[in-house]
Design a protein around this motif. Structure first.
Motif, mmCIF file in Angstrom:
data_model
loop_
_atom_site.group_PDB
_atom_site.id
_atom_site.type_symbol
_atom_site.label_atom_id
_atom_site.label_comp_id
_atom_site.label_asym_id
_atom_site.label_seq_id
_atom_site.Cartn_x
_atom_site.Cartn_y
_atom_site.Cartn_z
ATOM 1 N N GLN A 1 -8.149 0.714 9.470
ATOM 2 C CA GLN A 1 -8.231 -0.367 10.451
ATOM 3 C C GLN A 1 -6.956 -1.204 10.516
ATOM 4 O OE1 GLN A 1 -12.029 -1.852 8.809
ATOM 5 N NE2 GLN A 1 -12.768 -1.554 10.893
ATOM 6 N N ILE A 2 -5.831 -0.555 10.347
ATOM 7 C CA ILE A 2 -4.548 -1.246 10.388
ATOM 8 C C ILE A 2 -4.371 -1.969 11.717
ATOM 9 C CG2 ILE A 2 -2.039 -0.929 10.386
ATOM 10 C CD1 ILE A 2 -2.567 1.465 8.455
ATOM 11 N N ARG B 1 1.298 15.306 10.434
ATOM 12 C CA ARG B 1 2.462 15.388 11.336
ATOM 13 C C ARG B 1 2.081 14.953 12.750
ATOM 14 N NH1 ARG B 1 7.379 14.312 12.166
ATOM 15 N NH2 ARG B 1 8.306 15.558 13.788
ATOM 16 N N ILE B 2 0.924 15.375 13.219
ATOM 17 C CA ILE B 2 0.466 14.961 14.548
ATOM 18 C C ILE B 2 0.420 13.439 14.622
ATOM 19 C CG2 ILE B 2 -1.576 14.831 16.048
ATOM 20 C CD1 ILE B 2 -2.098 17.795 15.350
ATOM 21 N N ASN B 3 -0.086 12.804 13.580
ATOM 22 C CA ASN B 3 -0.202 11.347 13.605
ATOM 23 C C ASN B 3 1.135 10.632 13.474
ATOM 24 O OD1 ASN B 3 -3.066 10.383 13.985
ATOM 25 N ND2 ASN B 3 -3.278 12.136 12.626
ATOM 26 N N THR C 1 3.979 0.894 10.101
ATOM 27 C CA THR C 1 3.079 1.908 9.549
ATOM 28 C C THR C 1 3.803 3.237 9.348
ATOM 29 O OG1 THR C 1 2.152 2.664 11.685
ATOM 30 C CG2 THR C 1 1.024 0.818 10.560
ATOM 31 N N LEU C 2 4.761 3.521 10.200
ATOM 32 C CA LEU C 2 5.568 4.732 10.009
ATOM 33 C C LEU C 2 6.452 4.584 8.773
ATOM 34 C CD1 LEU C 2 6.617 5.658 13.648
ATOM 35 C CD2 LEU C 2 5.180 7.001 12.109
ATOM 36 N N ALA C 3 7.073 3.414 8.618
ATOM 37 C CA ALA C 3 7.940 3.178 7.457
ATOM 38 C C ALA C 3 7.143 3.259 6.153
ATOM 39 C CB ALA C 3 8.624 1.813 7.575
ATOM 40 N N ALA C 4 5.893 2.820 6.207
ATOM 41 C CA ALA C 4 5.025 2.860 5.022
ATOM 42 C C ALA C 4 4.360 4.229 4.845
ATOM 43 C CB ALA C 4 3.960 1.769 5.119
ATOM 44 N N PRO D 1 0.832 6.127 9.305
ATOM 45 C CA PRO D 1 0.789 5.923 10.755
ATOM 46 C C PRO D 1 -0.549 5.350 11.210
ATOM 47 C CG PRO D 1 1.541 8.148 10.212
ATOM 48 C CD PRO D 1 1.098 7.509 8.935
ATOM 49 N N PHE D 2 -0.485 4.317 12.040
ATOM 50 C CA PHE D 2 -1.725 3.650 12.441
ATOM 51 C C PHE D 2 -2.682 4.578 13.170
ATOM 52 C CE2 PHE D 2 0.301 2.956 16.576
ATOM 53 C CZ PHE D 2 -0.763 2.963 17.460
#
Length: 188
Positions: free
Chosen positions: A49-50, A121-123, A93-96, A99-100
């Motif tokens: 739930q980001i 990878r899709i996300n 979220t990508l850096a962490a 991905p949301f």
């Protein structure tokens, strides 16, 4: 369509802000909290739930600002601010490496694929597309607002900022699955 559900507070904010940005911010906050509660009752894990937590944080702060300073110049840029916040959320979220879109996708995909390289990878790709769309849209809105070009220009830009990544999100996973089902193609 599950992807659009998380953006309901943002869409409501845009619609209700025509009555007053305070009410738009409060509507976004209430809807964000409501969605979070509904998902928690449905057993959705907090880690999925980001977007909801980010939404609540943004609208809580914006509501305080909008009600305490209804004449603030931020009102004129609230659309760009909201998309900028979504961009920061998506890029963070990508850096962490979380991905949301993964949390949203987990609501639709069976648990056995959640840790597969293809699912992950899709996300990453989907979140990057959303992040880029939010970034570009926010950047385009700033000069539109500064030049006071009006809603006839800003609304189509905002709509495109959601429709383009939504269409990509609707099609991309199926294209990847189709490509992987072709003879001689392996997951990885």
């Amino acid at each position: 369509m599950n992807y659009l559900r998380g953006f309901i507070p943002w869409i409501a904010f845009a619609a209700v802000s025509s009555v007053g940005w305070q009410w738009g911010a409060l509507t976004g906050l209430v809807l964000g909290i409501w969605l979070l509660i509904q998902d928690r009752k449905a057993g959705i894990a907090a880690e999925s739930q980001i977007l909801e937590f980010s939404t609540i944080a943004f609208f809580a702060v914006l509501s305080v600002v909008a009600f305490s300073r209804p004449d603030s110049g931020l009102e004129d840029y609230s659309g760009a601010l909201s998309l900028g916040w979504l961009a920061v959320t998506a890029w963070a979220t990508l850096a962490a490496r979380r991905p949301f879109t993964t949390g949203i996708a987990k609501r639709q995909a069976p648990p056995e694929v959640w840790n597969s390289p293809v699912f992950l990878r899709i996300n990453v790709v989907l979140t990057a597309v959303w992040a880029a769309a939010f970034t570009v849209t926010a950047a385009v809105l700033i000069p539109i607002y500064a030049a006071d070009l009006g809603s006839g220009v800003s609304i189509p830009v905002q709509v495109a900022g959601f429709v383009v990544p939504a269409l990509f999100t609707a099609r991309y996973p199926d294209r990847v699955r189709a490509r992987l089902s072709e003879p001689g193609t392996q997951e990885g």
